[in-house]
Write a protein that holds these residues in place. Sequence first.
Motif, PDB file in Angstrom:
ATOM      1  N   THR A 346      -4.369  16.492   6.193  1.00  0.00           N
ATOM      2  CA  THR A 346      -3.075  15.920   5.829  1.00  0.00           C
ATOM      3  C   THR A 346      -2.558  14.951   6.821  1.00  0.00           C
ATOM      4  O   THR A 346      -1.529  14.083   6.538  1.00  0.00           O
ATOM      5  CB  THR A 346      -2.100  16.967   5.740  1.00  0.00           C
ATOM      6  N   ARG A 347      -3.197  14.332   7.738  1.00  0.00           N
ATOM      7  CA  ARG A 347      -2.665  13.417   9.011  1.00  0.00           C
ATOM      8  C   ARG A 347      -2.661  12.208   8.148  1.00  0.00           C
ATOM      9  O   ARG A 347      -1.438  11.540   8.193  1.00  0.00           O
ATOM     10  CB  ARG A 347      -3.664  13.241   9.714  1.00  0.00           C
ATOM     11  N   MET A 348      -3.473  11.645   7.024  1.00  0.00           N
ATOM     12  CA  MET A 348      -3.230  10.489   6.703  1.00  0.00           C
ATOM     13  C   MET A 348      -2.003  10.292   5.665  1.00  0.00           C
ATOM     14  O   MET A 348      -1.157   9.326   6.010  1.00  0.00           O
ATOM     15  CB  MET A 348      -4.558  10.070   5.822  1.00  0.00           C
ATOM     16  N   PRO A 349      -1.948  11.059   4.762  1.00  0.00           N
ATOM     17  CA  PRO A 349      -0.670  11.187   4.043  1.00  0.00           C
ATOM     18  C   PRO A 349       0.712  11.429   4.733  1.00  0.00           C
ATOM     19  O   PRO A 349       1.725  10.306   4.340  1.00  0.00           O
ATOM     20  CB  PRO A 349      -0.885  12.131   2.748  1.00  0.00           C
ATOM     21  N   PHE A 352       1.257   8.187   7.032  1.00  0.00           N
ATOM     22  CA  PHE A 352       1.480   6.932   6.027  1.00  0.00           C
ATOM     23  C   PHE A 352       2.884   7.126   5.246  1.00  0.00           C
ATOM     24  O   PHE A 352       3.756   6.180   5.412  1.00  0.00           O
ATOM     25  CB  PHE A 352       0.594   6.894   4.802  1.00  0.00           C
ATOM     26  N   THR A 353       3.269   8.345   5.048  1.00  0.00           N
ATOM     27  CA  THR A 353       4.754   8.347   4.347  1.00  0.00           C
ATOM     28  C   THR A 353       5.567   8.297   5.344  1.00  0.00           C
ATOM     29  O   THR A 353       6.850   7.758   5.057  1.00  0.00           O
ATOM     30  CB  THR A 353       4.580   9.739   3.747  1.00  0.00           C
ATOM     31  N   ALA A 354       5.445   8.994   6.447  1.00  0.00           N
ATOM     32  CA  ALA A 354       6.659   8.929   7.552  1.00  0.00           C
ATOM     33  C   ALA A 354       6.618   7.476   7.957  1.00  0.00           C
ATOM     34  O   ALA A 354       8.075   6.962   8.171  1.00  0.00           O
ATOM     35  CB  ALA A 354       6.070   9.800   8.651  1.00  0.00           C
ATOM     36  N   SER A 357       8.036   5.111   5.221  1.00  0.00           N
ATOM     37  CA  SER A 357       9.592   5.269   4.707  1.00  0.00           C
ATOM     38  C   SER A 357      10.448   4.957   6.047  1.00  0.00           C
ATOM     39  O   SER A 357      11.574   4.735   5.854  1.00  0.00           O
ATOM     40  CB  SER A 357       9.631   6.798   4.476  1.00  0.00           C
ATOM     41  N   ALA A 358       9.981   4.880   7.111  1.00  0.00           N
ATOM     42  CA  ALA A 358      10.707   4.172   8.438  1.00  0.00           C
ATOM     43  C   ALA A 358      10.552   2.752   8.545  1.00  0.00           C
ATOM     44  O   ALA A 358      11.181   2.334   9.562  1.00  0.00           O
ATOM     45  CB  ALA A 358      10.171   5.135   9.529  1.00  0.00           C
ATOM     46  N   GLY A 359       9.870   2.059   7.797  1.00  0.00           N
ATOM     47  CA  GLY A 359       9.886   0.718   7.736  1.00  0.00           C
ATOM     48  C   GLY A 359       8.620  -0.050   8.151  1.00  0.00           C
ATOM     49  O   GLY A 359       8.463  -1.157   8.618  1.00  0.00           O
ATOM     50  N   ALA A 360       7.809   0.794   8.687  1.00  0.00           N
ATOM     51  CA  ALA A 360       6.501   0.216   9.626  1.00  0.00           C
ATOM     52  C   ALA A 360       5.636  -0.161   8.321  1.00  0.00           C
ATOM     53  O   ALA A 360       5.597  -0.167   7.127  1.00  0.00           O
ATOM     54  CB  ALA A 360       5.817   1.573  10.357  1.00  0.00           C
ATOM     55  N   SER A 361       5.065  -1.280   8.878  1.00  0.00           N
ATOM     56  CA  SER A 361       3.881  -1.900   7.885  1.00  0.00           C
ATOM     57  C   SER A 361       2.583  -1.019   7.797  1.00  0.00           C
ATOM     58  O   SER A 361       2.389   0.000   8.500  1.00  0.00           O
ATOM     59  CB  SER A 361       3.418  -3.372   8.453  1.00  0.00           C
ATOM     60  N   VAL A 362       1.808  -1.391   6.750  1.00  0.00           N
ATOM     61  CA  VAL A 362       0.454  -0.812   6.664  1.00  0.00           C
ATOM     62  C   VAL A 362      -0.285  -0.807   7.985  1.00  0.00           C
ATOM     63  O   VAL A 362      -0.901  -0.073   8.266  1.00  0.00           O
ATOM     64  CB  VAL A 362      -0.181  -1.099   5.330  1.00  0.00           C
ATOM     65  N   LEU A 423       3.820  13.192  -1.023  1.00  0.00           N
ATOM     66  CA  LEU A 423       3.439  12.475  -0.225  1.00  0.00           C
ATOM     67  C   LEU A 423       2.818  11.084  -0.833  1.00  0.00           C
ATOM     68  O   LEU A 423       1.837  11.323  -1.780  1.00  0.00           O
ATOM     69  CB  LEU A 423       2.685  13.004   0.884  1.00  0.00           C
ATOM     70  N   THR A 424       2.621  10.038  -0.224  1.00  0.00           N
ATOM     71  CA  THR A 424       1.764   8.938  -0.632  1.00  0.00           C
ATOM     72  C   THR A 424       0.823   8.782   0.472  1.00  0.00           C
ATOM     73  O   THR A 424       0.774   9.082   1.574  1.00  0.00           O
ATOM     74  CB  THR A 424       2.514   7.822  -0.803  1.00  0.00           C
ATOM     75  N   GLY A 425      -0.258   7.879   0.230  1.00  0.00           N
ATOM     76  CA  GLY A 425      -1.208   7.629   1.284  1.00  0.00           C
ATOM     77  C   GLY A 425      -2.154   8.582   1.140  1.00  0.00           C
ATOM     78  O   GLY A 425      -3.015   9.039   2.383  1.00  0.00           O
ATOM     79  N   TRP A 426      -2.733   9.045   0.091  1.00  0.00           N
ATOM     80  CA  TRP A 426      -4.107   9.918  -0.001  1.00  0.00           C
ATOM     81  C   TRP A 426      -5.283   9.088  -0.446  1.00  0.00           C
ATOM     82  O   TRP A 426      -5.370   8.213  -1.126  1.00  0.00           O
ATOM     83  CB  TRP A 426      -3.740  10.947  -1.277  1.00  0.00           C
TER      84      TRP A 426
END
Length: 475
Positions: A346-349, A352-354, A357-362, A423-426
């Motif tokens: 689950t590390r990726m989603p 990615f979601t955290a 959602s905090a404003g970080a870029s991909v 979560l997103t980022g799967w």
Amino acid sequence: MSHQPDLIIANATVVNSTGRQEAHILVHHGKITELIDAAQPVPAADRTIDATGKLVIPGGVDGHCHVAQVTGRFRTLDDYRTTSTAALWGGTTTIIDFGIPRDAQETPLAAVLHKKELATQSRCDVALHGAVVSWDETVPWQLEQLAAEGVRSVKMYTTNRGTTMADGDTILKVMREMVRLDGLAYIHAEHDPIITDCTEQHAQDGRIGIEHLHRTRPELAEEISVKETLAMAEYTGAPVYFVHQSTPGAVDLVSQARERGIDAYSETCPHYVTLDDSVYASTFPEWFACCPPMRCPETVAALKERLAAGAIHTMSSDHSCYDLSQKRERTDDVRAMPHGLPGVETRMPVTFTAMTSAGASVEQFVSAFAAEPARINAVPGKGRIAEGFDADLVVFDPAEERTVNGAALHMGTDFSPFDGKALTGWPAVVVSNGRVVLDADGFHDPGAAGRFLHRNGFRQHQSASDAAHLPAAAL
Ligand SMILES: [Zn+2]
């Protein structure tokens, strides 16, 4: 180009930690051979996967995984086959496990060699950290042997008296060895006298069950231990990496040390920026037994801010796979229960979601998920989509949302601490060393195809990867 590619990921939005480009990614014999501008026609290949509208990132590097770890009466339930399978399902193509001596009889070298043998069953690539519990005159020779095996970091715990704790003399001497051997000190920092006393005080008052875990391990115990360890790093000149930092104060100490020129790094885990200490008042508090514990909501928010601001280098799972029956065995006593959470899948989603959602870029997400874990741990050929790097790739649609169902995941357990979270980022497609292991048809078990990775020297790797964005081993 002399050979037809085995695989092309076509029309990809390639996102590295340093930026993005539209390209076709050509793969041959497990390596990325070329990136062609997406305006060009797609060349012929044995297999072509169209990534139009999707992001393609480097395969994840999880710098902190515990596989088949024995702690007292408890043994984690994942073996290399299950951990690496779950890692690949979750977009992680390299895991770094620990060879930690099980007891006073097992040497650091024996602990690593034992893990290296188990790792022959891995589906994804593997590297190892060593660990030292107590100093003796054989340790320098053992650390030389580890370096020769490509194991260039040594974990030490400042707490866990009587089991894995290393005293200050040991930490200092091992740091000196890390300078000599071009390695990296890996530190679990919690001030043991404070943790021990605080836990005893709670036990005397009968407040020692799982619902009190967060009160028995205060934030200041983490921060004072980080401060003390940084002083030892400054004194010896050793690079130092702090695992699972859980407070903004601990992260700030590392940032300030870096400003003074100390080679210090900060890791946190998905749970510390997602879950807060209200979990210990929930219906199933035992799901969340880990050290450090989850912190108060203000701390979690401030830690997440540090992550989005780039002050935290890596997001690792600290994967420790116990199931609910183990978790429920000793909920009455935080000193007796197994600590650690399943998380490699689950590390990726969660990250990615955290982060988004905090404003970080991909790009920042790629940095914490793959690029920095590869760079800081000096793992050659990983963490970047570029010519000459290993063909470890993850294709995903950043808008696709799924809800976590721990029982349906592939780790050797029956729950996830993120159960029920949307979560997103799967990952949709995962490529490991040029093999498509996950796609729309499901998982394609590559067998025991994972390689044991020899890590570079710490400073050797940093200077090589500064000089060119190439895997240092190729220079
Ligand atoms: Zn750990």
